[in-house]
Design a protein around this motif. Structure first.
Motif, PDB file in Angstrom:
ATOM      1  N   ILE A   1       0.931  -1.100   0.108  1.00  0.00           N
ATOM      2  CA  ILE A   1       0.024  -0.044  -0.032  1.00  0.00           C
ATOM      3  C   ILE A   1       0.895   1.601  -0.078  1.00  0.00           C
ATOM      4  N   VAL A   2       0.664   2.279  -0.848  1.00  0.00           N
ATOM      5  CA  VAL A   2       1.198   3.512  -0.761  1.00  0.00           C
ATOM      6  C   VAL A   2       0.488   4.601  -0.157  1.00  0.00           C
ATOM      7  N   SER A   3       1.021   5.165   0.665  1.00  0.00           N
ATOM      8  CA  SER A   3       0.288   6.090   1.451  1.00  0.00           C
ATOM      9  C   SER A   3      -0.240   7.088   0.370  1.00  0.00           C
ATOM     10  N   PRO A   4      -1.294   7.867   0.638  1.00  0.00           N
ATOM     11  CA  PRO A   4      -1.923   8.882  -0.479  1.00  0.00           C
ATOM     12  C   PRO A   4      -1.088  10.115  -0.778  1.00  0.00           C
ATOM     13  N   ASP A   5      -1.374  10.733  -1.644  1.00  0.00           N
ATOM     14  CA  ASP A   5      -0.562  12.156  -1.905  1.00  0.00           C
ATOM     15  C   ASP A   5      -0.548  13.239  -0.722  1.00  0.00           C
ATOM     16  N   THR A   6       0.406  13.537  -0.707  1.00  0.00           N
ATOM     17  CA  THR A   6       0.481  14.768   0.548  1.00  0.00           C
ATOM     18  C   THR A   6      -0.739  15.719   0.571  1.00  0.00           C
ATOM     19  N   SER A   7      -1.078  15.879   1.789  1.00  0.00           N
ATOM     20  CA  SER A   7      -2.466  16.611   2.194  1.00  0.00           C
ATOM     21  C   SER A   7      -2.265  17.287   3.460  1.00  0.00           C
ATOM     22  N   ARG A   8      -3.432  17.954   3.644  1.00  0.00           N
ATOM     23  CA  ARG A   8      -3.344  18.872   4.971  1.00  0.00           C
ATOM     24  C   ARG A   8      -3.249  17.778   6.159  1.00  0.00           C
ATOM     25  N   ASP A   9      -3.741  16.618   5.916  1.00  0.00           N
ATOM     26  CA  ASP A   9      -4.108  15.561   6.934  1.00  0.00           C
ATOM     27  C   ASP A   9      -2.544  15.026   7.135  1.00  0.00           C
ATOM     28  N   ILE A  10      -1.804  14.717   5.962  1.00  0.00           N
ATOM     29  CA  ILE A  10      -0.496  14.157   6.148  1.00  0.00           C
ATOM     30  C   ILE A  10       0.414  14.898   6.615  1.00  0.00           C
ATOM     31  N   LEU A  11       0.145  16.373   6.420  1.00  0.00           N
ATOM     32  CA  LEU A  11       1.245  17.410   6.851  1.00  0.00           C
ATOM     33  C   LEU A  11       1.027  17.602   8.497  1.00  0.00           C
TER      34      LEU A  11
ATOM     35  N   ASP B   1      12.490  21.429  14.697  1.00  0.00           N
ATOM     36  CA  ASP B   1      13.166  21.856  14.086  1.00  0.00           C
ATOM     37  C   ASP B   1      13.670  21.031  12.571  1.00  0.00           C
ATOM     38  N   ALA B   2      12.983  20.082  12.338  1.00  0.00           N
ATOM     39  CA  ALA B   2      13.273  19.442  11.150  1.00  0.00           C
ATOM     40  C   ALA B   2      12.625  20.062   9.678  1.00  0.00           C
ATOM     41  N   CYS B   3      13.124  19.877   8.759  1.00  0.00           N
ATOM     42  CA  CYS B   3      12.673  20.509   7.506  1.00  0.00           C
ATOM     43  C   CYS B   3      11.378  20.094   6.999  1.00  0.00           C
ATOM     44  N   LEU B   4      10.763  20.540   6.208  1.00  0.00           N
ATOM     45  CA  LEU B   4       9.160  20.334   5.862  1.00  0.00           C
ATOM     46  C   LEU B   4       9.371  18.783   5.165  1.00  0.00           C
ATOM     47  N   PRO B   5      10.337  18.571   4.288  1.00  0.00           N
ATOM     48  CA  PRO B   5      10.220  17.209   3.483  1.00  0.00           C
ATOM     49  C   PRO B   5      10.292  16.002   4.839  1.00  0.00           C
ATOM     50  N   ILE B   6      11.171  16.439   5.710  1.00  0.00           N
ATOM     51  CA  ILE B   6      11.310  15.177   6.803  1.00  0.00           C
ATOM     52  C   ILE B   6       9.951  15.087   7.589  1.00  0.00           C
ATOM     53  N   LYS B   7       9.348  16.433   8.150  1.00  0.00           N
ATOM     54  CA  LYS B   7       7.919  16.383   8.670  1.00  0.00           C
ATOM     55  C   LYS B   7       6.840  15.577   7.907  1.00  0.00           C
ATOM     56  N   ILE B   8       7.044  15.986   6.391  1.00  0.00           N
ATOM     57  CA  ILE B   8       5.929  15.233   5.642  1.00  0.00           C
ATOM     58  C   ILE B   8       6.082  13.746   5.676  1.00  0.00           C
ATOM     59  N   PHE B   9       7.459  13.474   5.531  1.00  0.00           N
ATOM     60  CA  PHE B   9       7.503  11.850   5.459  1.00  0.00           C
ATOM     61  C   PHE B   9       7.057  11.316   6.960  1.00  0.00           C
TER      62      PHE B   9
ATOM     63  N   HIS C   1       2.974   7.877   9.348  1.00  0.00           N
ATOM     64  CA  HIS C   1       2.009   7.821  10.541  1.00  0.00           C
ATOM     65  C   HIS C   1       0.574   7.344  10.075  1.00  0.00           C
ATOM     66  N   TRP C   2       0.509   7.917   8.706  1.00  0.00           N
ATOM     67  CA  TRP C   2      -0.852   7.444   8.002  1.00  0.00           C
ATOM     68  C   TRP C   2      -0.731   5.854   7.827  1.00  0.00           C
TER      69      TRP C   2
ATOM     70  N   GLU D   1      15.919   6.289  13.103  1.00  0.00           N
ATOM     71  CA  GLU D   1      15.863   6.720  14.688  1.00  0.00           C
ATOM     72  C   GLU D   1      15.066   7.673  14.817  1.00  0.00           C
ATOM     73  N   MET D   2      14.698   8.757  13.954  1.00  0.00           N
ATOM     74  CA  MET D   2      13.844   9.803  14.283  1.00  0.00           C
ATOM     75  C   MET D   2      12.277   9.199  14.197  1.00  0.00           C
ATOM     76  N   LEU D   3      12.186   8.552  13.152  1.00  0.00           N
ATOM     77  CA  LEU D   3      10.752   8.007  13.164  1.00  0.00           C
ATOM     78  C   LEU D   3      10.474   7.257  14.378  1.00  0.00           C
ATOM     79  N   LYS D   4      11.603   6.214  14.782  1.00  0.00           N
ATOM     80  CA  LYS D   4      11.189   5.557  15.980  1.00  0.00           C
ATOM     81  C   LYS D   4      11.054   6.248  17.231  1.00  0.00           C
ATOM     82  N   ASN D   5      11.542   7.405  17.259  1.00  0.00           N
ATOM     83  CA  ASN D   5      11.593   8.230  18.593  1.00  0.00           C
ATOM     84  C   ASN D   5      10.479   9.404  18.300  1.00  0.00           C
ATOM     85  N   SER D   6       9.770   9.402  17.447  1.00  0.00           N
ATOM     86  CA  SER D   6       8.685  10.162  17.336  1.00  0.00           C
ATOM     87  C   SER D   6       7.274   9.450  17.193  1.00  0.00           C
ATOM     88  N   ILE D   7       7.129   8.309  16.535  1.00  0.00           N
ATOM     89  CA  ILE D   7       5.748   7.726  16.216  1.00  0.00           C
ATOM     90  C   ILE D   7       5.741   6.294  17.329  1.00  0.00           C
TER      91      ILE D   7
END
Ligand code: SF4
Length: 306
Positions: free
Chosen positions: A30-40, A50-58, A63-64, A95-101
């Motif tokens: 399964i591929v996550s959907p296009d980036t949207s307000r919900d994903i952001l 302090d992460a950049c936008l692309p890392i937050k979006i990832f 999370h989805w 490591e960022m993902l594991k610590n954040s989600i």
């Protein structure tokens, strides 16, 4: 087993190839959907500030996916070219993902080195083993995926527009239309076509880089600089637009290098983060378009007088 693929970061370059690999193995994914307000929002809520936008979006895409699959493919990309590196955030992403989600399913953690075929196959072997596939199945699926990648068109070039600009920046900013607010469509509406860095061949990029005092050791920086400078010098574009993530160290350097080389040639940097408003971007694009038009008119006038 269901495998999840986050539609962020290098998905925009290698995602379809990964899908071919999984399809060949008969794995459900399964591929996550296009980036949207919900994903952001998901990403902003769980990722460090302090992460950049692309890392937050990832983070938002992961999370989805987390409750919808048994394994998420999160490549720890280390290198794409020999003796070069990519942003360290890719190395520490897991490591960022594991610590954040919380409540994540299994993630792929092995480093992915994209430089040689042996390196790439090694990572696909690691992934295939996690999916309980045999060595032969993995090698066959990898071969198909590789063929697909090599025969695919990369990058984009518009033709038949009054103006043309180089649309530069990291792949995940240039191709994710939520992040860049559909910039290509907006430019096309104003009569401006775009060309992206993949349309400049590697040898040309390497040649342009040799003019620098020191070769950048970041592959992303090298490609953006080399492609921008080449398109400018060869007169193939009327301007350059660089989509840059707020707080990206690589962007801050490469933008200065490009500026220094092109002088007063039309160049616009669009800084984006989660607070960027579309109205502001629209105004800047329209102003840039007006400038290109005025420049063309004055060039035509000069050539008539000449
Ligand atoms: S290169 Fe820049 S935009 Fe990309 S992940 Fe690193 S800091 Fe973020």
């Amino acid at each position: 087993m269901v495998v999840g693929i986050p539609k962020g970061l290098m998905y925009w370059k290698y995602g379809s190839t990964l899908e071919v690999f999984l399809k060949e193995l008969g794995i459900q994914y399964i591929v996550s959907p296009d980036t949207s307000r919900d994903i952001l929002d998901r990403g902003v809520n769980c990722c460090v500030d302090d992460a950049c936008l692309p890392i937050k979006i990832f983070h938002g895409h992961v999370h989805w996916l987390k409750d919808r699959c048994d394994l998420i493919i999160t490549p720890r990309i280390m290198k794409v070219e020999h003796r070069e590196y990519i942003c360290p955030k890719f190395c520490g992403l897991i490591e960022m993902l594991k610590n954040s989600i919380e409540g994540l399913p299994r993630l792929t953690e092995a480093p992915l080195n994209l430089v040689t075929r042996t390196d790439r196959l090694q990572w696909f072997m690691y992934l295939g083993k996690m999916l309980n596939c045999s060595k032969k199945e993995i090698v066959d699926a990898y071969r198909k995926a590789e063929e697909f990648y090599n025969s695919s068109e990369h990058g984009h070039e518009d033709r038949s527009f009054r103006h043309k600009v180089a649309l530069m920046g990291h792949t995940y900013n240039v191709y994710d239309n939520y992040v860049n607010m559909n910039i290509k469509k907006k430019l096309n509406k104003l009569g401006i076509g775009v060309i992206t860095e993949e349309r400049v061949n590697k040898e040309t990029i390497e040649r342009k880089i040799k003019n620098l005092y020191k070769k950048p050791f970041w592959s992303f920086a090298k490609n953006s600089y080399g492609a921008s400078v080449s398109l400018y010098e060869e007169g193939l574009v009327d301007g350059i637009i660089y989509i840059s993530s707020f707080a990206c160290g690589i962007d801050s350097i490469v933008i200065e290098l490009i500026k220094e080389h092109i002088g007063d040639f039309p160049f616009m940097v669009l800084k984006i983060d989660e607070h960027t408003g579309e109205a502001g971007i629209d105004t800047r694009i329209e102003a840039f378009s007006d400038m290109l038009e005025r420049r063309k008119l004055s060039e035509n006038k000069c050539s008539k007088l000449g």
